[in-house]
Enzyme design. Structure first.
Site, PDB file in Angstrom:
ATOM      1  N   TYR A  83     -15.488  63.207  32.568  1.00 38.71           N
ATOM      2  CA  TYR A  83     -15.266  62.602  32.782  1.00 38.71           C
ATOM      3  C   TYR A  83     -14.464  62.110  34.709  1.00 38.71           C
ATOM      4  CZ  TYR A  83     -13.446  57.389  33.562  1.00 38.71           C
ATOM      5  OH  TYR A  83     -13.419  56.578  34.356  1.00 38.71           O
TER       6      TYR A  83
ATOM      7  N   ASP B  47     -31.230  51.208  31.875  1.00 38.05           N
ATOM      8  CA  ASP B  47     -30.754  51.777  30.908  1.00 38.05           C
ATOM      9  C   ASP B  47     -30.335  52.940  32.247  1.00 38.05           C
ATOM     10  OD1 ASP B  47     -29.699  54.873  30.545  1.00 38.05           O
ATOM     11  OD2 ASP B  47     -31.082  54.683  28.946  1.00 38.05           O
TER      12      ASP B  47
ATOM     13  N   SER C 217     -12.495  55.481  39.380  1.00 34.44           N
ATOM     14  CA  SER C 217     -11.451  55.611  39.111  1.00 34.44           C
ATOM     15  C   SER C 217     -10.108  56.543  39.197  1.00 34.44           C
ATOM     16  CB  SER C 217     -11.718  56.566  36.709  1.00 34.44           C
ATOM     17  OG  SER C 217     -10.582  57.193  36.386  1.00 34.44           O
TER      18      SER C 217
HETATM   19  N1  LIG Z   1     -11.580  50.745  31.184  1.00 32.50           N
HETATM   20  C1  LIG Z   1     -10.347  51.065  31.750  1.00 32.50           C
HETATM   21  O1  LIG Z   1      -9.349  52.168  31.489  1.00 32.50           O
HETATM   22  C2  LIG Z   1     -11.309  52.113  33.633  1.00 32.50           C
HETATM   23  C3  LIG Z   1     -10.121  53.024  34.566  1.00 32.50           C
HETATM   24  C4  LIG Z   1     -11.288  53.325  35.366  1.00 32.50           C
HETATM   25  C5  LIG Z   1     -12.208  53.718  35.404  1.00 32.50           C
HETATM   26  N2  LIG Z   1     -13.126  52.957  34.510  1.00 32.50           N
HETATM   27  C6  LIG Z   1     -14.478  52.881  35.161  1.00 32.50           C
HETATM   28  O2  LIG Z   1     -15.090  51.409  35.058  1.00 32.50           O
HETATM   29  C7  LIG Z   1     -16.095  50.509  34.869  1.00 32.50           C
HETATM   30  C8  LIG Z   1     -16.852  50.155  33.147  1.00 32.50           C
HETATM   31  O3  LIG Z   1     -15.196  49.948  32.436  1.00 32.50           O
HETATM   32  P1  LIG Z   1     -15.326  49.535  31.495  1.00 32.50           P
HETATM   33  O4  LIG Z   1     -14.129  49.261  31.238  1.00 32.50           O
HETATM   34  O5  LIG Z   1     -15.355  47.656  31.910  1.00 32.50           O
HETATM   35  O6  LIG Z   1     -16.731  50.223  30.269  1.00 32.50           O
HETATM   36  P2  LIG Z   1     -17.106  49.445  29.078  1.00 32.50           P
HETATM   37  O7  LIG Z   1     -16.286  47.838  28.495  1.00 32.50           O
HETATM   38  O8  LIG Z   1     -16.996  50.324  27.973  1.00 32.50           O
HETATM   39  O9  LIG Z   1     -18.286  49.095  29.544  1.00 32.50           O
HETATM   40  C9  LIG Z   1     -19.530  50.036  30.587  1.00 32.50           C
HETATM   41  C10 LIG Z   1     -20.430  49.120  30.725  1.00 32.50           C
HETATM   42  O10 LIG Z   1     -21.671  50.032  31.170  1.00 32.50           O
HETATM   43  C11 LIG Z   1     -22.718  49.853  30.520  1.00 32.50           C
HETATM   44  N3  LIG Z   1     -23.126  51.438  30.082  1.00 32.50           N
HETATM   45  C12 LIG Z   1     -23.274  52.473  29.659  1.00 32.50           C
HETATM   46  N4  LIG Z   1     -24.125  53.085  29.905  1.00 32.50           N
HETATM   47  C13 LIG Z   1     -24.544  52.845  30.282  1.00 32.50           C
HETATM   48  C14 LIG Z   1     -26.169  52.710  30.612  1.00 32.50           C
HETATM   49  N5  LIG Z   1     -27.130  54.352  29.922  1.00 32.50           N
HETATM   50  N6  LIG Z   1     -27.005  51.966  31.634  1.00 32.50           N
HETATM   51  C15 LIG Z   1     -26.559  51.465  31.773  1.00 32.50           C
HETATM   52  N7  LIG Z   1     -25.014  50.861  31.782  1.00 32.50           N
HETATM   53  C16 LIG Z   1     -24.377  51.863  30.354  1.00 32.50           C
HETATM   54  C17 LIG Z   1     -22.317  49.521  29.410  1.00 32.50           C
HETATM   55  O11 LIG Z   1     -23.350  49.136  28.528  1.00 32.50           O
HETATM   56  P3  LIG Z   1     -24.645  48.456  28.162  1.00 32.50           P
HETATM   57  O12 LIG Z   1     -23.545  49.736  26.312  1.00 32.50           O
HETATM   58  O13 LIG Z   1     -25.062  47.853  27.063  1.00 32.50           O
HETATM   59  O14 LIG Z   1     -26.004  49.866  27.950  1.00 32.50           O
HETATM   60  C18 LIG Z   1     -21.219  48.012  29.385  1.00 32.50           C
HETATM   61  O15 LIG Z   1     -21.397  47.060  30.191  1.00 32.50           O
HETATM   62  C19 LIG Z   1     -16.977  52.210  34.722  1.00 32.50           C
HETATM   63  O16 LIG Z   1     -17.663  53.111  35.535  1.00 32.50           O
HETATM   64  C20 LIG Z   1     -15.762  53.106  34.478  1.00 32.50           C
HETATM   65  O17 LIG Z   1     -15.150  54.546  34.511  1.00 32.50           O
HETATM   66  C21 LIG Z   1     -12.721  52.088  33.534  1.00 32.50           C
END
Ligand SMILES: NC(=O)c1ccc[n+]([C@@H]2O[C@H](COP(=O)([O-])OP(=O)(O)OC[C@H]3O[C@@H](n4cnc5c(N)ncnc54)[C@H](OP(=O)(O)O)[C@@H]3O)[C@@H](O)[C@H]2O)c1
Length: 265
Positions: A154, A62, A141
């Protein structure tokens, strides 16, 4: 930079961008240390990474807990003896107007994952990154570049990330450690359905039409790896995102209106 035989610590590896990134790096023969909270989902990523020459371990972590991040780095060193790349990818979203928030702890939760999680992991990994003249990566982001309605917490956390890593880049100049800040736009993951709503609970359903305007996870990961290989200081993924910093200087009001129109909720 090639990733074969390099040791890469990747947070947020249990889902979305992180899972796909882990698989792509495994295909490049990297050694991986995968971190996230959900151990079962993390094991699924690990299994998908095991058909390649590199060694892969999963460490349930975490990132909001400093000791857990320290333990993650300790385990990475115990398994591989070095860290060449840290990818701060773990993140959570929030989706609600500020004046509709009923659980104010959303702001703390988002900051603890997106910002403090990156602070803790980077802090404990830094001595090893210096030793390997490695790479410190932040998955930020376009929300780290400008205001976006319904995402106050965010956006603030991603601006904090941008400021942290921009400053670290300067501090680390001449240490051999490069800092890469990557700013995706909308990517097709479940992040918006997991995002915290006004009551502080995950929404369960994305408020936007996810069938349109999203970059695929594969394309996002391809661009992340492209930027990492070149040790770029910054990579902004969409044309709008690239134009935005310039447009903000000249027509900031127009940028606000375009941003408001483009969020799709
Ligand atoms: N998808 C988009 O549109 C987008 C756009 C811009 C930037 N991003 C960035 O890209 C990154 C990945 O996003 P994603 O879209 O792949 O999101 P996602 O599918 O929701 O995955 C998020 C990941 O973060 C982990 N996480 C969340 N809280 C955590 C904690 N307290 N400790 C450890 N791990 C944690 C989750 O794992 P667990 O829940 O198992 O802990 C999961 O593996 C993020 O930083 C996000 O802000 C995404």
């Amino acid at each position: 930079m090639s990733f074969a035989n390099k040791t890469i610590v990747l947070t947020g590896a249990s889902a979305g961008i992180g899972r796909r990134l882990a698989i792509s790096l495994a295909q490049q023969d990297a050694n991986l240390v995968l971190a996230a909270r959900n151990q079962q989902a993390l094991e699924q990523t690990l299994t998908a990474c095991t058909n390649y020459p590199g060694k892969v371990i999963a460490v349930a972590t975490d990132v909001t807990q400093a000791e857990a991040c320290q333990q993650l780095i300790t385990q990475a060193i115990a398994a591989f003896g070095q860290i060449d790349v840290l990818i701060n990818n773990a993140g959570i979203g929030m989706l609600t107007r500020f004046d509709e928030v009923r659980d104010i702890s959303i702001f703390e939760q988002v900051m603890r994952v997106n910002y403090l999680g990156a602070v803790y992991c980077s802090h404990y990994a830094l001595p090893y990154l210096k030793a390997s003249r490695g790479l410190l990566v932040a998955i930020s982001s376009i929300c780290g570049k400008t205001g976006v309605p319904t995402r106050t917490g965010y956006v603030a956390s991603k601006h904090a990330m941008q400021g942290l890593f921009d400053t670290l880049r300067i501090e680390l100049h001449s240490t051999g450690v490069d800092v890469v800040v990557i700013s995706p736009g909308f990517v097709a993951t479940d992040i918006r359905q997991r995002a915290l709503g006004a009551d502080g609970k995950p929404l369960g359903k994305s408020p936007r039409d996810e069938t349109q305007g999203n970059m695929s996870v594969d394309e996002c990961v391809r661009q992340i790896i492209w930027a990492m290989e070149r040790r770029k200081r910054e990579h902004i993924m969409t044309l709008k995102g690239k134009v935005l910093p310039w447009a903000k200087l000249i027509v900031p009001g127009l940028v606000d209106r375009i941003t408001a129109a483009s969020i799709g909720n």
